[in-house]
Design a protein around this motif. Structure first.
Motif, PDB file in Angstrom:
ATOM      1  N   GLN A 118      -1.102 -24.752  -3.329  1.00  0.00           N
ATOM      2  CA  GLN A 118      -0.881 -23.477  -4.142  1.00  0.00           C
ATOM      3  C   GLN A 118      -2.004 -22.724  -4.370  1.00  0.00           C
ATOM      4  O   GLN A 118      -3.314 -23.418  -4.086  1.00  0.00           O
TER       5      GLN A 118
ATOM      6  N   SER B  58      -1.454 -20.876 -14.566  1.00  0.00           N
ATOM      7  CA  SER B  58      -0.183 -20.000 -14.381  1.00  0.00           C
ATOM      8  C   SER B  58       0.819 -20.733 -15.724  1.00  0.00           C
ATOM      9  O   SER B  58       1.378 -21.557 -15.290  1.00  0.00           O
ATOM     10  N   VAL B  59       1.090 -19.814 -16.606  1.00  0.00           N
ATOM     11  CA  VAL B  59       2.066 -20.248 -17.701  1.00  0.00           C
ATOM     12  C   VAL B  59       3.217 -19.280 -17.958  1.00  0.00           C
ATOM     13  O   VAL B  59       2.600 -18.070 -17.738  1.00  0.00           O
ATOM     14  N   ARG B  60       4.050 -19.628 -18.330  1.00  0.00           N
ATOM     15  CA  ARG B  60       5.124 -18.494 -18.665  1.00  0.00           C
ATOM     16  C   ARG B  60       4.731 -18.088 -20.317  1.00  0.00           C
ATOM     17  O   ARG B  60       4.924 -19.086 -21.319  1.00  0.00           O
TER      18      ARG B  60
ATOM     19  N   GLN C 143      11.123 -27.210  -5.962  1.00  0.00           N
ATOM     20  CA  GLN C 143      10.517 -26.367  -6.908  1.00  0.00           C
ATOM     21  C   GLN C 143      11.212 -26.604  -8.209  1.00  0.00           C
ATOM     22  O   GLN C 143      12.207 -26.357  -8.414  1.00  0.00           O
TER      23      GLN C 143
ATOM     24  N   TRP D  61      10.855 -14.370 -16.472  1.00  0.00           N
ATOM     25  CA  TRP D  61      10.507 -15.681 -16.036  1.00  0.00           C
ATOM     26  C   TRP D  61      12.105 -16.548 -16.124  1.00  0.00           C
ATOM     27  O   TRP D  61      12.617 -16.369 -17.301  1.00  0.00           O
TER      28      TRP D  61
ATOM     29  N   GLU E  48       8.393 -15.894  -5.709  1.00  0.00           N
ATOM     30  CA  GLU E  48       7.375 -16.533  -4.694  1.00  0.00           C
ATOM     31  C   GLU E  48       7.146 -17.962  -4.891  1.00  0.00           C
ATOM     32  O   GLU E  48       6.933 -18.426  -6.046  1.00  0.00           O
TER      33      GLU E  48
ATOM     34  N   MET F 246       4.038 -16.934  -8.971  1.00  0.00           N
ATOM     35  CA  MET F 246       3.741 -18.557  -9.108  1.00  0.00           C
ATOM     36  C   MET F 246       4.444 -19.322 -10.047  1.00  0.00           C
ATOM     37  O   MET F 246       4.650 -18.782 -11.119  1.00  0.00           O
ATOM     38  N   LEU F 247       4.892 -20.154  -9.554  1.00  0.00           N
ATOM     39  CA  LEU F 247       5.403 -21.411 -10.334  1.00  0.00           C
ATOM     40  C   LEU F 247       4.640 -21.535 -11.556  1.00  0.00           C
ATOM     41  O   LEU F 247       3.394 -21.950 -11.340  1.00  0.00           O
ATOM     42  N   ALA F 248       4.827 -21.495 -12.823  1.00  0.00           N
ATOM     43  CA  ALA F 248       4.104 -21.920 -14.061  1.00  0.00           C
ATOM     44  C   ALA F 248       4.060 -23.372 -14.235  1.00  0.00           C
ATOM     45  O   ALA F 248       4.910 -24.085 -13.840  1.00  0.00           O
ATOM     46  N   LYS F 249       3.230 -23.890 -14.767  1.00  0.00           N
ATOM     47  CA  LYS F 249       2.571 -25.095 -15.223  1.00  0.00           C
ATOM     48  C   LYS F 249       3.530 -25.166 -16.521  1.00  0.00           C
ATOM     49  O   LYS F 249       3.455 -24.129 -17.450  1.00  0.00           O
TER      50      LYS F 249
ATOM     51  N   TRP G 153       9.450 -22.808 -14.243  1.00  0.00           N
ATOM     52  CA  TRP G 153       9.601 -21.459 -14.440  1.00  0.00           C
ATOM     53  C   TRP G 153       9.003 -20.515 -13.533  1.00  0.00           C
ATOM     54  O   TRP G 153       7.637 -20.742 -13.351  1.00  0.00           O
ATOM     55  N   ASN G 154       9.477 -19.528 -12.905  1.00  0.00           N
ATOM     56  CA  ASN G 154       8.916 -18.796 -11.780  1.00  0.00           C
ATOM     57  C   ASN G 154       9.283 -17.404 -12.433  1.00  0.00           C
ATOM     58  O   ASN G 154      10.553 -17.183 -12.932  1.00  0.00           O
TER      59      ASN G 154
END
Lengths: 223, 266
Positions: A125, B263-265, A135, A161, A183, B1-4, A138-139
């Protein structure tokens, strides 16, 4: 309640898949203070008469398809999908497509496309961490121009999200059916829509307020 | 992008959420639904309930808690502590859990991970690993090739009381191969120290497995949380006391991480 607002039914189709209860609970929460009755049911008659359907799904696609066949509800669901607003969730979304790589199995064929496995092995990534499968987490979901005003997105900010857990994704034959994009290694269709059908790869029932909002919009959506 | 992900962990015993320091002086922490709702409002990405009840009699008392929280708080819920069988998984999922976390039972019977993930899907099977850096003595233990195993981390079972002799990296890989969808990794050396995650352990496991890794054990500051992700390569960080005792909120943690480009929500 007077006769003009007679109760209407949202049926969560219970064919034996995993996350039924959370879907039912979240949809019930969304239906609070509405005339909607949310039922979790495996009764073909109730499903055939419902004004809205949710088709959930979790775990392996082949198991879900098999259970849907075994439940005897397949024809009822296909019939209803011709006219009634139907919301597919996770594997319930994947089942709407033609075919899945997972178990090499044919699906319902309601929306043209294939279900494919993420090919992310060895890739990293943007922050240097390796891509993990599933996956999980949260995205963001971004709306293509064509679906920016879809009634299912009413009141929900673009780029909101949502919670995902999946190893396979929808590869649509017709990009016009893409109602939301996410993504993860590549852009994929995380929400799909056609006529009276709407479906998400993510789990609205686990996506806090933005998820409940989606279920609430589903109750008032009149395609 | 996927959040941590930021995951508060709640201890449950006798049907109540409690907080305590090193399992002593357990105090009632309040209504589980209220606590869960508060963390949800702060932006928690998931919640983990750890059943610390010692007896199996008390264990079922977690089910009503899971039911109550799941009907009101719509984010993923994981339950760990005393999960032993496929039937346990079924009961917890029925109560509203989204994931179940195996620990000692997976060591006693690794097949349970194949069975549980085969039946309910990898997405709901977490394997918790309690790892501790090998002592000088343990490094000399011979492996299958007759060589000393050398430096690394061993897996401990039974709440960290028993050294299984298993290598943490190999164990994590085997669990993922058997169907674990996620690894919850706790450093026993760091747990309770407030000196930060064991970053070398976290990085090693995170790079060794194809599934997400949750770092746990040792958080004392916001910097520690961020380090778990940037240095340790974790996909999520779990913490208990800093959230329970109000040292930091989940929202502050996320703000701090966002400022550091994670990257966080929000």
């Amino acid at each position: 309640m007077n006769s003009l607002t007679a109760s209407r039914t949202l049926a969560v189709v219970d064919y034996g898949s995993g996350n039924l209860r959370s879907v039912w609970q979240a949809a019930s929460h969304a239906a609070l203070d509405t005339e909607w009755k949310v039922v979790l049911t495996n009764d073909a008659k109730v499903i055939a008469q419902a004004q809205r359907l949710i088709l959930p799904g979790q775990g392996a696609m082949a198991d879900c398809m098999q259970e849907l066949h075994a439940s005897g509800l397949l024809e009822t669901v296909l019939q209803a999908a011709q006219t009634v607003p139907l919301f597919g969730v996770c594997v319930g979304m994947q089942m709407l497509l033609d075919h899945s790589e997972e178990g090499d199995i044919d699906a319902l064929g309601l929306i043209a496309g294939q279900v494919k496995r993420f090919e992310l092995a060895g890739r990293r990534q943007a922050d240097g961490s390796r891509y993990k499968i599933p996956q999980m987490g949260w995205n963001r979901v971004n709306r293509p121009q064509s679906h920016a005003e879809h009634p299912m997105w009413a009141g929900i900010a673009d780029g909101s999200w949502y919670y995902f857990v999946h190893s396979y994704y929808a590869d649509l034959a017709d990009p016009a059916h893409c109602a939301g994009e996410t993504e993860y290694g590549a852009r994929f269709a995380s929400a799909i829509a056609r006529d009276n059908l709407f479906a998400t790869q993510f789990h609205p029932e686990k996506s806090a307020d933005q998820g409940i909002a989606l279920y609430r919009n589903f109750l008032s959506w009149n395609p | 992008m996927l959040a941590k992900r930021i995951i508060p962990c709640l201890d449950v015993t006798g049907g109540r959420v409690v907080k305590g320091v090193n399992f002593v002086e357990l105090r009632d922490a309040g209504d589980p639904v209220e606590i869960a709702a508060r963390y949800n409002e702060q932006g928690a990405d998931e919640l983990t309930f750890l059943d610390i009840t010692a007896t199996s009699d008390g264990r079922d008392l977690i089910l009503p808690i899971v039911e109550a929280v799941a009907s009101q708080v719509f984010i993923p819920l994981t339950v760990g502590g005393g999960v032993r069988t496929v039937a346990d998984v079924r009961r917890l999922l029925n109560a509203g859990a989204d994931k179940t976390s195996f620990n000692s039972a997976a060591i006693a019977n690794p097949d349970v991970i194949n069975e549980a993930s085969g039946k309910y899907g990898s997405q709901c099977i977490v394997v918790a690993i309690d790892a501790k850096r090998r002592s000088a003595e343990a490094e000399q233990v011979l492996n299958a090739q007759g060589q000393p195993v050398g430096p690394g981390w061993n897996v401990f079972s039974h709440g960290g009381r028993k050294d299984t002799g298993l290598d943490a990296l190999q164990w994590a890989q085997e669990m993922a191969r058997r169907g674990a969808g996620e690894i919850l990794l706790t450093s026993m050396d760091k747990d309770g120290t407030k000196s930060g995650f064991d970053l070398a352990l976290t990085r090693a496991v995170s790079d060794a497995v194809p599934v997400p890794v949750i770092a746990s054990g040792g958080v004392g500051t916001l910097q520690h949380m961020a380090d778990g992700i940037t240095e340790g390569g974790a996909d999520a960080v779990l913490a208990a006391s800093i959230f329970h005792f109000g040292t930091f909120t989940v929202a502050q943690t996320k703000q701090y991480m966002a400022e550091r480009g994670i990257s966080v929500r929000l």
